[in-house]
Design a protein around this motif. Structure first.
Motif, short mmCIF file in Angstrom:
data_model
loop_
_atom_site.label_atom_id
_atom_site.label_comp_id
_atom_site.label_asym_id
_atom_site.label_seq_id
_atom_site.Cartn_x
_atom_site.Cartn_y
_atom_site.Cartn_z
N LYS A 111 37.70 25.22 45.41
CA LYS A 111 38.02 25.49 46.75
C LYS A 111 38.16 24.65 47.47
CE LYS A 111 35.80 29.41 48.15
NZ LYS A 111 34.87 30.48 48.20
N SER A 112 37.24 23.58 47.81
CA SER A 112 37.25 22.87 48.67
C SER A 112 38.80 21.75 48.68
CB SER A 112 36.26 22.25 48.81
OG SER A 112 36.40 20.66 49.74
N PHE A 138 34.65 41.34 40.67
CA PHE A 138 35.82 42.81 39.67
C PHE A 138 36.92 41.14 39.22
CE2 PHE A 138 34.40 45.33 42.92
CZ PHE A 138 35.52 46.65 42.73
N SER A 139 37.12 41.75 37.93
CA SER A 139 37.94 40.66 37.17
C SER A 139 39.80 40.14 37.36
CB SER A 139 38.32 41.73 35.78
OG SER A 139 38.97 43.02 35.89
N MET A 140 40.10 41.11 37.69
CA MET A 140 41.09 40.18 38.32
C MET A 140 41.70 39.37 39.82
SD MET A 140 43.72 40.22 36.29
CE MET A 140 42.10 40.41 34.52
N ASP A 141 40.70 40.14 40.78
CA ASP A 141 40.31 39.31 42.26
C ASP A 141 39.25 38.15 42.54
OD1 ASP A 141 42.24 41.02 42.10
OD2 ASP A 141 41.54 41.57 44.29
N GLY A 142 37.92 38.53 41.45
CA GLY A 142 37.21 37.57 42.37
C GLY A 142 36.28 37.81 42.45
N ALA A 169 51.88 46.10 41.95
CA ALA A 169 52.81 45.30 42.31
C ALA A 169 52.62 44.89 43.21
CB ALA A 169 53.62 46.12 42.45
N ASN A 170 53.67 43.27 42.71
CA ASN A 170 54.11 42.06 43.74
C ASN A 170 52.88 40.89 44.34
OD1 ASN A 170 56.81 42.21 44.52
ND2 ASN A 170 55.86 44.75 45.76
N THR A 171 51.60 41.13 43.41
CA THR A 171 50.67 40.61 43.41
C THR A 171 50.85 39.55 41.93
OG1 THR A 171 48.98 42.12 42.36
CG2 THR A 171 49.21 42.00 44.86
N ALA A 172 51.11 39.80 41.27
CA ALA A 172 51.15 38.72 40.16
C ALA A 172 50.57 37.52 40.49
CB ALA A 172 52.77 38.23 38.61
N ARG A 173 49.49 36.99 39.64
CA ARG A 173 49.35 36.11 40.22
C ARG A 173 49.07 34.77 39.13
NH1 ARG A 173 44.18 39.19 41.43
NH2 ARG A 173 46.47 40.63 42.21
N ILE A 228 46.71 25.28 49.50
CA ILE A 228 46.42 26.37 48.44
C ILE A 228 45.81 27.45 48.15
CG2 ILE A 228 46.57 26.92 45.95
CD1 ILE A 228 46.61 23.97 44.75
N ALA A 229 46.46 28.62 48.97
CA ALA A 229 46.06 30.38 49.11
C ALA A 229 45.50 31.16 48.26
CB ALA A 229 46.97 30.82 50.16
N LEU A 230 43.76 30.59 48.29
CA LEU A 230 43.26 31.38 47.31
C LEU A 230 42.41 33.15 47.53
CD1 LEU A 230 41.04 28.62 46.88
CD2 LEU A 230 42.53 28.87 45.38
N MET A 231 42.37 33.71 46.93
CA MET A 231 41.56 35.20 47.72
C MET A 231 39.98 35.02 47.83
SD MET A 231 42.94 37.87 44.58
CE MET A 231 42.84 38.07 45.79
N SER A 232 39.95 35.97 48.31
CA SER A 232 38.51 35.52 48.94
C SER A 232 37.41 35.58 48.25
CB SER A 232 38.40 36.74 50.28
OG SER A 232 37.94 38.16 49.47
N SER A 233 37.50 34.72 46.59
CA SER A 233 35.89 34.91 45.78
C SER A 233 35.06 33.89 45.93
CB SER A 233 36.73 34.78 44.39
OG SER A 233 35.99 34.36 43.00
N ASP A 234 34.30 33.78 46.16
CA ASP A 234 33.78 32.53 45.54
C ASP A 234 32.57 32.67 43.92
OD1 ASP A 234 31.28 35.01 45.72
OD2 ASP A 234 30.53 33.80 47.14
N THR A 235 33.70 33.50 43.29
CA THR A 235 33.03 33.25 41.40
C THR A 235 33.74 32.69 40.65
OG1 THR A 235 34.03 35.51 40.85
CG2 THR A 235 31.94 35.37 42.46
N ALA A 236 34.01 32.49 39.31
CA ALA A 236 33.94 31.35 38.42
C ALA A 236 35.57 31.92 38.20
CB ALA A 236 33.65 32.13 37.03
N ILE A 237 36.08 33.39 39.13
CA ILE A 237 37.49 33.59 38.68
C ILE A 237 38.27 33.55 39.75
CG2 ILE A 237 39.00 36.15 38.93
CD1 ILE A 237 36.24 37.28 37.12
N GLN A 238 39.50 32.29 39.50
CA GLN A 238 39.78 32.27 41.28
C GLN A 238 41.56 32.17 41.00
OE1 GLN A 238 38.41 30.59 44.06
NE2 GLN A 238 37.10 31.26 43.50
#
Length: 379
Positions: free
Chosen positions: A298-299, A175-179, A350-354, A306-316
């Motif tokens: 990620k490490s 997914f292009s915005m969440d990774g 809404a409320n997830t600007a990143r 720094i809070a990241l989303m659950s992505s293990d791809t190039a999109i972080q």
């Protein structure tokens, strides 16, 4: 049987002498054309000034294809790229498009057009799918049903409540915005249980996901009925391809207005895409370096809280909430010499600007350390 109307529609077109097919052009210029070994004067070109005859230095492809694919724009170079993609990805047929947006939206408009049984067609679409998929579904004749992001229970419920005979599930591979990645194993299982088809937009996975970079489906024996890949991401070129069965490809030649009425992809760009495709297939070292950089980022981000989303791809992505917060963070990072995309609604909910961080194999470890240091100081 699901989507039986495709074969019925093709048969009807043939009976009415309306069946469209492509003619493979072996060579052409503004004046002459060669088809099946025979040369003709060419009066079916839109290369009005003859400028497409000049190829760029070091490249064998001409700049213009001179026509739509169904007139005289389907050339040997197009077929060679289609054949190579089919060989790599395990499909019968491929169609080339100038953009991924056109590929996605036009396939849905064509698949569910006025010839389809309207009351028996439904699209089931992940809520975070790309705008091109949403637009295509809205412009189709099918009922448009959306399910919560990667929520297979919600999708199952939607499928169970539908009486449609022709069900198409649509997801992105990455997914292009969440990774994050689509749960493909569960999607394959659900489509089988509900006699549905699956369409996968693999724009952000092709080239980087899979042992050989062949995308989200590389490790599966099963394939989506429709796979869309783009050349403008990891392939560093331009254009897109729709891979599918011969029947669906033939159906697209009858009803896909974007494909039928557009000048076909420039041979120059097709030639460039072929070159980049072979580089991509061999880019094992680059894929390893990219994965190394993703792991390092990620490490370090975890160490810096720094809070990241659950992505293990190039999109972080780093979600900051409000559009104002994201723009302020973007400006502050620019002052430190870092350029990041500030993604705001309506592109994301809404409320997830990143801040949308995209890592590459070209980044050094020092680059990534500097990025994380600046993020830590800012956040």
């Amino acid at each position: 049987m699901a989507f039986e109307y495709i074969q019925q529609s093709l048969a009807a077109r043939k009976e009415q002498t309306l069946l469209r097919s492509r003619v493979l052009v072996q060579h052409s210029n503004a004046r002459s054309i060669t088809i099946a070994g025979k040369s003709y004067l060419n009066f079916a070109s839109n290369d009005y000034l003859g400028l497409a005859d000049q190829s760029l230095e070091g490249n064998h492809g001409t700049t213009g294809s001179r026509s739509s694919a169904l007139v005289t724009g389907y050339q040997q170079v197009h077929k060679q790229l289609e054949d190579r993609l089919c060989e790599l990805l395990g499909y019968e047929s491929a169609l080339l498009f100038s953009t991924g947006f056109s590929a996605n939206s036009s396939v849905l408009k064509a698949l569910f057009n006025d010839s389809a049984p309207l009351q028996n067609c439904a699209i089931f679409q992940d809520k975070l799918n790309h705008a091109s998929l949403i637009d295509g579904a809205l412009q189709s004749t099918a009922k448009h049903i959306r399910f919560n992001h990667n929520d297979m229970g919600h999708l199952r419920s939607r499928l169970e409540k539908s009486a449609a005979s022709n069900k198409l599930i649509i997801s992105e591979g990455v997914f292009s915005m969440d990774g994050d990645k689509a749960p493909l194993e569960a999607l394959f299982k659900l489509k089988q249980q509900h006699n549905a088809w699956l369409m996968l937009d693999d724009a952000h996975a092709f080239g980087v996901v899979g042992e050989h970079g062949l995308g989200s489906c590389e490790r599966y024996h099963e394939k989506p009925e429709i796979l869309v890949i783009t050349f403008g991401k990891a392939m560093a070129s331009q254009g897109a391809a729709v891979l599918t069965s011969k029947a669906v490809a033939d159906y697209m030649l009858q009803y896909n207005r974007d494909y039928i009425y557009s000048t076909s992809m420039s041979p120059l760009m097709v030639d460039a895409a072929r070159f980049q495709l072979e580089r991509l297939v061999k880019a094992d070292n680059e894929r390893a370096k990219l994965n190394e950089n993703i792991t390092l980022f990620k490490s370090l981000a975890e160490q810096a809280s720094i809070a990241l989303m659950s992505s293990d791809t190039a999109i972080q992505p780093v979600v900051l909430g409000s559009a104002e917060n994201v723009l302020n963070a973007q400006r502050a990072l620019q002052q430190k010499g870092i350029w990041l995309g500030a993604i705001r609604p309506p592109t994301v909910p809404a409320n997830t600007a990143r801040l949308r961080i995209t890592l590459t194999a070209a980044h050094t470890h020092d680059d990534i350390r500097f990025l994380v240091q600046q993020l830590e100081g800012l956040l």
